[in-house]
Design an enzyme around this catalytic site. Structure first.
Site, PDB file in Angstrom:
ATOM      1  N   GLU A  58       6.133   8.521  -2.055  1.00 34.92           N
ATOM      2  CA  GLU A  58       5.438   9.727  -0.943  1.00 34.92           C
ATOM      3  C   GLU A  58       5.649  10.642   0.138  1.00 34.92           C
ATOM      4  O   GLU A  58       5.231  10.052   1.382  1.00 34.92           O
ATOM      5  CB  GLU A  58       4.079   8.448  -1.022  1.00 34.92           C
ATOM      6  N   GLU A  99       1.004   5.355  -9.011  1.00 36.93           N
ATOM      7  CA  GLU A  99       0.431   4.778  -8.477  1.00 36.93           C
ATOM      8  C   GLU A  99      -1.489   4.716  -8.511  1.00 36.93           C
ATOM      9  O   GLU A  99      -1.987   5.754  -8.571  1.00 36.93           O
ATOM     10  CB  GLU A  99       0.791   4.204  -6.851  1.00 36.93           C
ATOM     11  N   GLU A 113       0.146  -4.453   3.077  1.00 39.47           N
ATOM     12  CA  GLU A 113      -0.426  -4.725   2.329  1.00 39.47           C
ATOM     13  C   GLU A 113      -0.436  -5.784   1.529  1.00 39.47           C
ATOM     14  O   GLU A 113      -1.370  -5.775   0.349  1.00 39.47           O
ATOM     15  CB  GLU A 113       0.349  -3.663   1.487  1.00 39.47           C
TER      16      GLU A 113
HETATM   17  C1  GLA Z   1       0.912   4.141  -1.043  1.00 45.16           C
HETATM   18  C2  GLA Z   1       1.869   3.845  -1.640  1.00 45.16           C
HETATM   19  C3  GLA Z   1       2.415   2.538  -1.454  1.00 45.16           C
HETATM   20  C4  GLA Z   1       1.595   1.571  -0.813  1.00 45.16           C
HETATM   21  C5  GLA Z   1       0.305   2.255  -1.525  1.00 45.16           C
HETATM   22  C6  GLA Z   1      -1.199   1.232  -1.021  1.00 45.16           C
HETATM   23  O1  GLA Z   1       0.109   4.804  -2.809  1.00 45.16           O
HETATM   24  O2  GLA Z   1       3.210   4.847  -2.487  1.00 45.16           O
HETATM   25  O3  GLA Z   1       3.646   2.209  -1.123  1.00 45.16           O
HETATM   26  O4  GLA Z   1       1.472   1.386  -0.027  1.00 45.16           O
HETATM   27  O5  GLA Z   1       0.003   3.583  -1.510  1.00 45.16           O
HETATM   28  O6  GLA Z   1      -1.648   1.493  -0.197  1.00 45.16           O
END
Ligand code: GLA
Length: 656
Positions: free
Chosen positions: A152, A311, A359
């Site tokens: 990301e 995701e 998380e």
């Molecule tokens: C994003 C990130 C993950 C995780 C998720 C959930 O999509 O890529 O690493 O942090 O959010 O919060």
């Protein structure tokens, strides 16, 4: 068609797998449960820089070897990540200049993730070295299905290294300082640059900053991150032929990167569009419409071809807007909706809930509560469904409408110095898409330069920046219906106001705008067709178009215009209708399956050989019948027009 996940049979199913958080004995339980759930794809190594490269020049692949071998033996393919999204503390301490600086000039600390400046040569070199070492080692590993670069991409930095890289980027775009001064309109407020060293990223300034500078810095930041993706991808390609992807963020109103430009480098034989999408509890549109927009946007980036949901959350997303739980059946319906709209599977963040770390309260396929949970049961159900849906892989989504999205236009329209604080275009584009979703119209998200042929209606709810009308004109003249929202076609690529409003669209729309009348927060403008507008109005006159509705308070001007041109027609709305349905009722818009109530989603995927699959997903509390005949692949039973689709359930009908 390219088989996007070559090593994975059927649809991809799994999630981020971070076993370095757990003792070895848990790994055996993990793969046993993955088998039970039908997991066939795991994203590994996303945040493992500290384990594979624990100190300068020190590489330790033992643990990753073991994970890869274990997954290969267990029949789980790997989406292998380069862990470059989170440099470990040793790296930041050794190279403090790689830590990002904010717009106030304050350097940020390590201790979270994403702690790097995209323009740092030291970071770039380290990232490429990491990608290269991994590709060399794992290119022929039997578990490898594809590569996942970073995670990301979102970083932004305003440091001096960034300034230097920005100047190089600007030279390529504008040539010399004269070109830059013209593009940024620096003659206003005495901002003329006489030396490149004076040119800065858009750091905090005393008053309204220069809009050209801001816009170019937004473009540069997106390109800088794209450069990182491409550099790592090139390093991987030197050793491996497996497809390469990264997970683009399509949640909510995230528009930081110009994914249209990214898509140029993420399509093709050895590339794949993959996205992350999280339903937001506090979003302005309902969860199912959020899912549909994210999926349609992803399919647009994949140019109608396959893409992958990399995701999603199995249950709560414990971030930004607080903890919320998904209702029973909700994530099953959502997962099928992504697949209905072109995803070749569904993956989650993450496989097993973390015991510690930022998380620990984010949901996972395997929650803290273990296997005696709703989440786990639904994960197993979905795994079973995906096995039965394998034959849909490679089919394409059928759509009849498109909605236009241009990131640069979105940025420019919402930047400081614009005419209305409420005109933010991206939520408006999503609002139109949601209204179409509720009517059962399957709608692509396209770029204004895409080939629009084949769509019966194309919507441009907010297209502030447009160089010229050529592509839209072609679409209309060849028989399309184009719907344009207010404040569109106004500026060129430099955010300079076109002559003769509405600028690039004046001839096509057959409308002249005398002046803009933005509305106050909450203010409404009454139209003489009984509807009302919000946010924005214009004093506009027909010059070739016909006036379909006018403003009660401004009888001499028009509010909604329509013009026939060639074989098609173009509509222009000078305001944002508070309720879109009365306007949509005016159009010839066919839902995929007529007669279904709002909230019953119906989308078709077709194979080139003529096999068609109707995804019917009932997000409502009432059973309905679906006029189709064939076999429901989820249950293996026949489907007839009298078969009930129960509330909170779904069917995937292979049609006769
Ligand atoms: C994003 C990130 C993950 C995780 C998720 C959930 O999509 O890529 O690493 O942090 O959010 O919060």
């Amino acid at each position: 068609m390219t088989d996007i996940v070559p090593a994975v049979e059927g649809l991809g199913f799994g999630g981020d797998y971070n076993p370095e958080q757990w003792p070895r004995r848990i790994w055996d339980e993990d793969v046993e449960l993955m088998r039970e759930a039908g997991v066939n794809l795991a994203t590994v190594n996303v945040f493992s820089w500290a384990s594979v490269n624990p100190a300068p020049g020190k590489w330790e692949f033992g643990q990753l070897d073991e994970i890869m071998d274990l997954l290969a033996e267990s029949g789980v393919q790997v989406d292998l990540a380069t862990p470059t999204a989170a440099p470990p503390p040793w790296f930041s301490v050794a190279h403090p200049e790689t830590l990002p600086v904010d717009e106030y000039g304050r350097r940020k600390n390590y201790g979270s993730r994403g702690e790097y400046c995209p323009s740092s040569p030291v970071y770039q070199e380290a990232a490429v070295e990491m990608a290269s070492k991994l590709a060399e080692r794992y290119a022929s590993h039997p578990a490898l299905a594809m590569w996942h670069v970073g995670n990301e991409f979102f970083q932004r930095c305003f440091c001096d290294q960034t300034a230097a890289a920005f100047r190089t980027w600007l030279t390529e775009r504008h040539g010399d300082l004269d070109g830059l001064n013209h593009a940024w309109g620096t003659a206003f407020w005495s901002q003329t640059y006489t030396d490149w060293e004076q040119v800065l990223p858009s750091r905090v300034a005393t008053s309204t900053p220069n809009p050209g500078q801001i816009l170019d810095f937004q473009r540069f930041c997106s390109d800088a991150l794209l450069g990182l993706f491409r550099a790592e991808a090139a390093a991987i390609e030197a050793h491996s032929e497996a497809p390469i992807t990264t997970n683009l963020m399509v949640t909510g109103n995230f528009t930081m990167l110009d994914y249209h430009r990214w898509a140029e480098h993420m399509n093709g034989d050895r590339r794949l569009i993959a996205v992350d999408h999280y339903v937001l509890p506090a979003d302005e549109i309902e969860a199912e419409a959020q899912v549909a927009f994210a999926a349609d946007r992803s399919r647009g980036l994949a140019r109608g071809g396959p893409w992958l949901l990399m995701e999603q959350a199995a249950n709560s997303s414990a971030w930004r807007q607080g903890f919320f739980a998904k209702k029973p059946g909700e994530q099953l319906r959502h997962s099928l909706s992504y697949v209905a709209r072109g995803s070749e599977g569904a993956l989650y963040f993450q496989w097993r809930a973390s015991k510690a770390g930022a998380e620990r309260w984010h949901s996972a396929m395997l929650p803290h509560g273990g296997t005696e949970t709703k989440t786990w049961r639904e994960v197993k159900t979905l795994g079973g469904w995906f096995r039965r849906l394998a034959e849909i892989k490679g089919s394409r989504v059928r759509s009849r409408a498109a909605i236009l999205l241009d990131h640069e236009s979105v940025w420019a329209s919402a930047n400081p110095g614009e005419m209305s604080a409420f005109i933010d275009p991206y939520p408006e584009i999503r609002r139109w898409h949601a209204a179409l979703w509720r009517r059962g119209v399957v709608c692509d998200v396209a770029h204004p330069t895409d080939d629009l042929a084949g769509r019966s209606v194309v919507f441009a709810p907010s297209l502030y920046m447009l160089e010229d009308d050529a592509n839209l004109r072609r679409y209309v003249e060849q028989g399309g219906t184009l719907v344009v929202g207010p404040n569109s076609g106004i500026v060129d690529r430099n955010d300079h106001v076109h002559d003769g409003l509405p600028g690039a669209l004046r001839d096509l729309l057959g409308v002249r705008i005398e002046e803009f009348h933005p509305l106050r927060d909450g203010e409404r403008a009454a139209l003489d067709d009984g509807t009302e507008g919000a946010v924005w109005t214009e004093a506009a006159h027909a010059e070739g178009a016909e006036v379909v509705a006018g403003y009660i308070d401004y009888p001499s001007t028009g509010a909604i215009f329509r013009r026939e041109l060639g074989d098609g027609a173009v509509w222009y709305l000078t305001t944002r209708p508070t309720d879109l349905d009365p306007f949509l009722d005016r159009l010839d818009l066919a839902p995929e399956v007529p007669g279904l109530p709002a909230g019953v989603e119906a989308v078709r995927r077709d194979h080139e050989d003529g096999r068609t699959y109707l995804f019917a997903i009932n997000h409502t509390h009432k059973a309905v019948t679906i006029p189709s005949e064939g076999t429901d692949l989820l249950t293996g039973t026949p489907w007839t027009p009298r078969t009930h689709l129960h509330s909170n359930s779904a069917a995937v009908i292979r049609e006769r």
